[in-house]
Design a protein around this motif. Structure first.
Motif, PDB file in Angstrom:
ATOM      1  N   THR A 263      40.330 -26.325  25.800  1.00 56.99           N
ATOM      2  CA  THR A 263      39.719 -25.789  24.580  1.00 56.99           C
ATOM      3  C   THR A 263      40.719 -25.753  23.432  1.00 56.99           C
ATOM      4  OG1 THR A 263      40.288 -23.476  25.088  1.00 56.99           O
ATOM      5  CG2 THR A 263      38.245 -24.350  26.019  1.00 56.99           C
ATOM      6  N   GLY A 264      42.002 -25.562  23.759  1.00 61.92           N
ATOM      7  CA  GLY A 264      43.034 -25.468  22.739  1.00 61.92           C
ATOM      8  C   GLY A 264      43.106 -24.127  22.046  1.00 61.92           C
ATOM      9  N   THR A 265      42.292 -23.171  22.459  1.00 62.30           N
ATOM     10  CA  THR A 265      42.249 -21.870  21.772  1.00 62.30           C
ATOM     11  C   THR A 265      42.442 -20.674  22.712  1.00 62.30           C
ATOM     12  OG1 THR A 265      39.840 -21.764  22.036  1.00 62.30           O
ATOM     13  CG2 THR A 265      40.691 -22.786  20.014  1.00 62.30           C
ATOM     14  N   LEU A 266      42.543 -20.902  23.996  1.00 60.77           N
ATOM     15  CA  LEU A 266      42.579 -19.779  24.936  1.00 60.77           C
ATOM     16  C   LEU A 266      43.975 -19.474  25.478  1.00 60.77           C
ATOM     17  CD1 LEU A 266      39.346 -20.465  27.044  1.00 60.77           C
ATOM     18  CD2 LEU A 266      39.694 -18.736  25.276  1.00 60.77           C
ATOM     19  N   TYR A 267      44.876 -20.440  25.420  1.00 61.34           N
ATOM     20  CA  TYR A 267      46.190 -20.233  26.062  1.00 61.34           C
ATOM     21  C   TYR A 267      46.971 -19.096  25.403  1.00 61.34           C
ATOM     22  CZ  TYR A 267      51.022 -20.900  27.450  1.00 61.34           C
ATOM     23  OH  TYR A 267      52.302 -20.677  27.912  1.00 61.34           O
ATOM     24  N   ALA A 268      47.175 -19.166  24.084  1.00 49.80           N
ATOM     25  CA  ALA A 268      47.974 -18.152  23.388  1.00 49.80           C
ATOM     26  C   ALA A 268      47.377 -16.742  23.541  1.00 49.80           C
ATOM     27  CB  ALA A 268      48.135 -18.521  21.919  1.00 49.80           C
ATOM     28  N   PRO A 269      46.059 -16.559  23.333  1.00 51.50           N
ATOM     29  CA  PRO A 269      45.499 -15.220  23.562  1.00 51.50           C
ATOM     30  C   PRO A 269      45.652 -14.741  25.006  1.00 51.50           C
ATOM     31  CG  PRO A 269      43.971 -16.566  22.294  1.00 51.50           C
ATOM     32  CD  PRO A 269      45.052 -17.479  22.767  1.00 51.50           C
ATOM     33  N   LEU A 270      45.603 -15.684  25.979  1.00 52.75           N
ATOM     34  CA  LEU A 270      45.748 -15.290  27.383  1.00 52.75           C
ATOM     35  C   LEU A 270      47.153 -14.790  27.675  1.00 52.75           C
ATOM     36  CD1 LEU A 270      44.511 -15.116  30.208  1.00 52.75           C
ATOM     37  CD2 LEU A 270      45.185 -17.501  30.562  1.00 52.75           C
ATOM     38  N   VAL A 271      48.155 -15.443  27.102  1.00 56.63           N
ATOM     39  CA  VAL A 271      49.541 -14.982  27.274  1.00 56.63           C
ATOM     40  C   VAL A 271      49.702 -13.570  26.723  1.00 56.63           C
ATOM     41  CG1 VAL A 271      51.942 -15.384  26.603  1.00 56.63           C
ATOM     42  CG2 VAL A 271      50.488 -17.310  27.248  1.00 56.63           C
ATOM     43  N   LYS A 272      49.173 -13.342  25.523  1.00 56.15           N
ATOM     44  CA  LYS A 272      49.291 -12.020  24.897  1.00 56.15           C
ATOM     45  C   LYS A 272      48.508 -10.964  25.680  1.00 56.15           C
ATOM     46  CE  LYS A 272      48.635  -9.612  20.497  1.00 56.15           C
ATOM     47  NZ  LYS A 272      47.950  -8.464  21.126  1.00 56.15           N
ATOM     48  N   GLU A 273      47.321 -11.312  26.149  1.00 58.80           N
ATOM     49  CA  GLU A 273      46.494 -10.346  26.870  1.00 58.80           C
ATOM     50  C   GLU A 273      47.152  -9.907  28.171  1.00 58.80           C
ATOM     51  OE1 GLU A 273      43.337  -7.811  27.276  1.00 58.80           O
ATOM     52  OE2 GLU A 273      43.772  -9.120  25.565  1.00 58.80           O
ATOM     53  N   LEU A 274      47.711 -10.845  28.928  1.00 57.48           N
ATOM     54  CA  LEU A 274      48.375 -10.505  30.188  1.00 57.48           C
ATOM     55  C   LEU A 274      49.636  -9.686  29.944  1.00 57.48           C
ATOM     56  CD1 LEU A 274      47.951 -13.851  32.148  1.00 57.48           C
ATOM     57  CD2 LEU A 274      46.780 -11.687  32.576  1.00 57.48           C
TER      58      LEU A 274
ATOM     59  N   ASN B   9      53.004 -20.986  41.403  1.00 57.56           N
ATOM     60  CA  ASN B   9      52.078 -20.229  42.255  1.00 57.56           C
ATOM     61  C   ASN B   9      50.654 -20.753  42.187  1.00 57.56           C
ATOM     62  OD1 ASN B   9      54.241 -17.908  41.265  1.00 57.56           O
ATOM     63  ND2 ASN B   9      53.694 -17.788  43.424  1.00 57.56           N
ATOM     64  N   GLY B  10      50.321 -21.392  41.069  1.00 56.21           N
ATOM     65  CA  GLY B  10      48.964 -21.907  40.936  1.00 56.21           C
ATOM     66  C   GLY B  10      48.749 -22.509  39.566  1.00 56.21           C
ATOM     67  N   TYR B  11      47.538 -23.005  39.339  1.00 51.98           N
ATOM     68  CA  TYR B  11      47.204 -23.537  38.016  1.00 51.98           C
ATOM     69  C   TYR B  11      45.756 -23.188  37.686  1.00 51.98           C
ATOM     70  CZ  TYR B  11      45.270 -27.561  40.618  1.00 51.98           C
ATOM     71  OH  TYR B  11      44.576 -28.361  41.477  1.00 51.98           O
ATOM     72  N   LEU B  12      45.522 -23.044  36.376  1.00 48.65           N
ATOM     73  CA  LEU B  12      44.239 -22.590  35.853  1.00 48.65           C
ATOM     74  C   LEU B  12      43.682 -23.651  34.919  1.00 48.65           C
ATOM     75  CD1 LEU B  12      42.279 -20.066  35.570  1.00 48.65           C
ATOM     76  CD2 LEU B  12      43.633 -19.487  33.546  1.00 48.65           C
ATOM     77  N   ILE B  13      42.404 -23.995  35.105  1.00 55.47           N
ATOM     78  CA  ILE B  13      41.751 -25.007  34.272  1.00 55.47           C
ATOM     79  C   ILE B  13      40.724 -24.319  33.378  1.00 55.47           C
ATOM     80  CG2 ILE B  13      40.346 -27.092  34.261  1.00 55.47           C
ATOM     81  CD1 ILE B  13      41.528 -27.833  36.933  1.00 55.47           C
ATOM     82  N   LEU B  14      40.937 -24.429  32.069  1.00 53.36           N
ATOM     83  CA  LEU B  14      40.006 -23.875  31.083  1.00 53.36           C
ATOM     84  C   LEU B  14      39.270 -25.039  30.434  1.00 53.36           C
ATOM     85  CD1 LEU B  14      42.411 -21.220  29.509  1.00 53.36           C
ATOM     86  CD2 LEU B  14      40.688 -20.872  31.292  1.00 53.36           C
ATOM     87  N   ASP B  15      38.147 -25.382  31.035  1.00 56.57           N
ATOM     88  CA  ASP B  15      37.347 -26.536  30.612  1.00 56.57           C
ATOM     89  C   ASP B  15      36.144 -26.035  29.811  1.00 56.57           C
ATOM     90  OD1 ASP B  15      36.120 -28.966  30.350  1.00 56.57           O
ATOM     91  OD2 ASP B  15      35.292 -28.970  32.373  1.00 56.57           O
ATOM     92  N   PRO B  16      35.886 -26.557  28.624  1.00 60.12           N
ATOM     93  CA  PRO B  16      34.739 -26.090  27.825  1.00 60.12           C
ATOM     94  C   PRO B  16      33.411 -26.202  28.551  1.00 60.12           C
ATOM     95  CG  PRO B  16      36.199 -27.456  26.496  1.00 60.12           C
ATOM     96  CD  PRO B  16      36.697 -27.546  27.905  1.00 60.12           C
ATOM     97  N   ALA B  17      33.216 -27.292  29.296  1.00 64.04           N
ATOM     98  CA  ALA B  17      31.950 -27.466  30.017  1.00 64.04           C
ATOM     99  C   ALA B  17      31.780 -26.400  31.091  1.00 64.04           C
ATOM    100  CB  ALA B  17      31.895 -28.867  30.636  1.00 64.04           C
ATOM    101  N   THR B  18      32.873 -26.075  31.770  1.00 66.31           N
ATOM    102  CA  THR B  18      32.809 -25.045  32.816  1.00 66.31           C
ATOM    103  C   THR B  18      32.657 -23.658  32.204  1.00 66.31           C
ATOM    104  OG1 THR B  18      34.276 -26.430  34.139  1.00 66.31           O
ATOM    105  CG2 THR B  18      33.918 -24.180  34.902  1.00 66.31           C
ATOM    106  N   LEU B  19      33.308 -23.449  31.060  1.00 66.94           N
ATOM    107  CA  LEU B  19      33.213 -22.149  30.402  1.00 66.94           C
ATOM    108  C   LEU B  19      31.794 -21.862  29.919  1.00 66.94           C
ATOM    109  CD1 LEU B  19      36.567 -22.187  28.414  1.00 66.94           C
ATOM    110  CD2 LEU B  19      35.893 -20.463  30.093  1.00 66.94           C
ATOM    111  N   LYS B  20      31.060 -22.902  29.560  1.00 68.24           N
ATOM    112  CA  LYS B  20      29.674 -22.687  29.160  1.00 68.24           C
ATOM    113  C   LYS B  20      28.832 -22.147  30.315  1.00 68.24           C
ATOM    114  CE  LYS B  20      29.477 -26.104  25.418  1.00 68.24           C
ATOM    115  NZ  LYS B  20      28.881 -27.374  24.953  1.00 68.24           N
TER     116      LYS B  20
END
Length: 260
Positions: free
Chosen positions: A62-73, A120-131
């Motif tokens: 998405t290009g928009t979720l990584y930075a907010p996720l770092v701050k939220e965690l 430890n792992g990897y996370l996929i933030l895909d727009p189609a899956t997020l819908k």
């Protein structure tokens, strides 16, 4: 009177001695407490492993979720430290990874890194899956419920904020909607009131498990005793000298005394 002859008491004595003399009785007597202690040790070990560092690679298409996720965690970890006066829960170290073309190519490389314990792992933030209101998380350990719940809650909060911002709702409204009301239960006794923090529920669950285990083992021992006597045809000899009600009572009492 339950037993009208000495033979009735003799059936109690026979059931008791027949089981106490077995090796299985002594093995179970010593082994079951050790199993309980082992279970408690495993739970303590798991609770300690909930902390520590978690290296997570994020494929943010998405290009928009990584930075907010770092701050939220980071905010969640700081809040936990403040409330508990110490670290509780994992410390997340996130690393972004660009996706060019198909996501399958980086997934294969990341799976190798997970197996080599480099991450430890990897996370996929895909727009189609997020819908579909879903995200994909890959790791060798997917039973760390505290870490998974923390990651899921952070993604949910970020996703809700972005959807509300897309509809033109103010940011302060988003913060207000995220707040929840906590119900604080207080137990009323003759000495006054005290806050109930879950100890009563845990005690009730433990007692329920112990009671169920006791009934199960007791019923199993009675059933096994009946099967053995029918198989060896001893019951025919016993019934000839002891009344059936006395035999049944003797078996129940004798096995019950073994459990005590």
């Amino acid at each position: 009177m339950l037993f009208q002859s000495k033979k009735g008491f003799g059936s109690v004595r026979r059931e008791y001695i027949a089981r106490v003399r077995r090796k299985a009785f002594w093995v179970a007597t010593l082994l079951i407490p050790l199993l309980f202690l082992g279970y408690i040790a495993i739970q303590i070990s798991i609770s300690r492993k909930t902390g520590g560092q978690r290296k997570l690679v994020v494929l943010d298409e998405t290009g928009t979720l990584y930075a907010p996720l770092v701050k939220e965690l980071a905010d969640t970890e700081a809040q936990q430290k403040k409330e508990a006066e110490g670290s509780r829960g994992p410390h997340w170290e996130l690393e972004p990874r660009r996706v060019e073309g198909s996501v399958e190519a980086p997934k294969a490389a990341l799976q190798k890194q997970v197996l080599d314990k480099k991450i430890n792992g990897y996370l996929i933030l895909d727009p189609a899956t997020l819908k579909k209101e879903q995200v994909e998380y890959y790791s060798t350990t997917v039973s760390d419920f505290i870490a998974l719940n923390q990651l899921q809650s952070a993604i949910n909060r970020i996703w809700m904020r972005q959807k509300m911002a897309a509809r033109g709702l103010p940011a302060d409204l988003t913060a207000e909607l995220e707040k929840r009301i906590d119900l604080r239960p207080f137990k009323v006794t003759e000495k006054g009131t005290s806050e109930e923090k879950g100890a009563g529920i845990i005690a009730a669950i433990v007692l329920l498990i112990l009671m169920y285990s006791t009934f199960f083992m007791y019923g199993y021992q009675v059933m096994r005793g009946v099967i053995e006597e029918k198989r060896t045809r001893i019951v025919e000899i016993i019934i000839a000298s002891v009344r059936p009600p006395e035999l049944k009572a003797g078996k129940i009492i004798g096995i019950g005394v073994v459990g005590v």
